[in-house]
Design an enzyme around this catalytic site. Structure first.
Site, PDB file in Angstrom:
ATOM      1  N   TYR A   1       5.682 -10.198   7.315  1.00  0.00           N
ATOM      2  CA  TYR A   1       5.619  -8.759   7.524  1.00  0.00           C
ATOM      3  C   TYR A   1       6.017  -8.417   8.959  1.00  0.00           C
ATOM      4  O   TYR A   1       5.770  -9.197   9.885  1.00  0.00           O
ATOM      5  CB  TYR A   1       4.207  -8.224   7.288  1.00  0.00           C
ATOM      6  CG  TYR A   1       3.823  -8.035   5.836  1.00  0.00           C
ATOM      7  CD1 TYR A   1       3.915  -6.790   5.221  1.00  0.00           C
ATOM      8  CD2 TYR A   1       3.342  -9.098   5.075  1.00  0.00           C
ATOM      9  CE1 TYR A   1       3.545  -6.610   3.894  1.00  0.00           C
ATOM     10  CE2 TYR A   1       2.969  -8.928   3.746  1.00  0.00           C
ATOM     11  CZ  TYR A   1       3.076  -7.675   3.167  1.00  0.00           C
ATOM     12  OH  TYR A   1       2.711  -7.496   1.853  1.00  0.00           O
TER      13      TYR A   1
ATOM     14  N   ASP B   1       0.820  -1.200   0.000  1.00  0.00           N
ATOM     15  CA  ASP B   1       0.000   0.000   0.000  1.00  0.00           C
ATOM     16  C   ASP B   1       0.862   1.262   0.000  1.00  0.00           C
ATOM     17  O   ASP B   1       2.088   1.203   0.172  1.00  0.00           O
ATOM     18  CB  ASP B   1      -0.899   0.023   1.244  1.00  0.00           C
ATOM     19  CG  ASP B   1      -1.967  -1.057   1.238  1.00  0.00           C
ATOM     20  OD1 ASP B   1      -2.307  -1.533   0.138  1.00  0.00           O
ATOM     21  OD2 ASP B   1      -2.452  -1.417   2.323  1.00  0.00           O
TER      22      ASP B   1
END
Length: 269
Positions: free
Chosen positions: A108, A51
């Protein structure tokens, strides 16, 4: 011939990985640099779509180049690219391996600090919060690998064929002072804003405005929270991508300051 390219990037000033008109993006910057250096139009396919303002301490893309170059491509690209994007390795492949579809595991890290710091700005998310209940947050984190359907923690679940994610591991760490957090999660795939939504829900648990039972209720019943508050993007890093045929250690330049001395400084909650 197909090549995998191992990179890292600081995504603070980009609108995400994916190429889109009128928005600064990592893919577009790379394609422009590659096309200029190789003197032919080059299109690339990334291992995912981060993003806006999200970082990657490890990322792969693949490209097909017909003519082999006779110069140091890695050196030339790094000289041409902005400081926010680095090329680590260029790896020739022996077939049609795919950077996105062949990945079997993505990991992540989400970094958060609860005090104002000019040195962590843009590298970690700042939340001015006191007395977070780390134990409750940890209990919620430990629930994640037990569930497979993450429809409840996705902004647009209906755009996917299914919302099943195999979460292989999840953990929560704090530094010795208790004012920095590190959330780690690994899965075969992730949904739109899934990690930031989970982190936002964990902060609600830590603040005592949501119970661990309520957190699990969403997972059990596939019920979307009435108010979704994704955590800030600046603290999120795609930190490891694993393939059946390729398992490189991250070069971690962009998150090294946050991860330095992790064995001594990061304590499992």
């Amino acid at each position: 011939m197909r090549y995998f390219v191992h990179i890292g990037y600081n995504g603070l000033h980009y609108g995400g990985w994916q190429k889109q008109p009128g928005v600064a993006n990592v893919q577009g910057v790379l394609e422009k640099a590659l096309s200029k250096v190789l003197k032919t139009t080059v299109f690339i396919n990334g291992c995912g779509r981060t993003d806006a303002h999200v970082h990657a301490s490890q990322f792969f893309f693949h490209m097909d180049v017909e003519r082999e170059w006779d110069f140091d491509l890695l050196f030339r690209l790094n000289k041409l690219l902005p400081a926010s994007i680095a090329i680590f390795d260029i790896i020739p492949m022996d077939g049609q391996q795919h950077a996105r579809f062949d990945a079997v595991k993505r990991s992540y890290d989400y970094f958060l600090h609860t005090y104002k710091s000019p040195f962590l700005n843009g590298l970690s998310s700042f939340y001015l919060l006191d007395n977070l209940d780390f134990a409750a947050m940890k209990r919620a984190v430990k629930l994640l690998p037990k569930y497979k359907d993450y429809r409840c923690f996705c902004t647009s679940p209906d755009k996917y064929e299914h919302t099943i994610c195999n979460v292989m591991s999840a953990d929560l760490f704090t530094d010795q002072q208790g004012d920095r957090l590190r959330f780690q999660i690994s899965a075969n795939r992730f949904l739109s804003k899934m990690i930031r939504i989970i982190m936002g829900q964990l902060l609600k648990v830590g603040r005592g405005v949501q119970s661990v039972d309520q957190f699990e209720h969403y997972l059990i019943n596939l019920e979307t929270p009435e108010l979704i508050t994704p955590a800030h993007p600046q603290g999120l890093y795609l930190s490891k991508v694993t393939y059946p045929y390729l398992n490189l250690e991250p070069r971690e330049e962009f998150s090294a300051f946050l991860q330095a001395g992790s064995a001594e400084n990061w304590i499992s909650v």
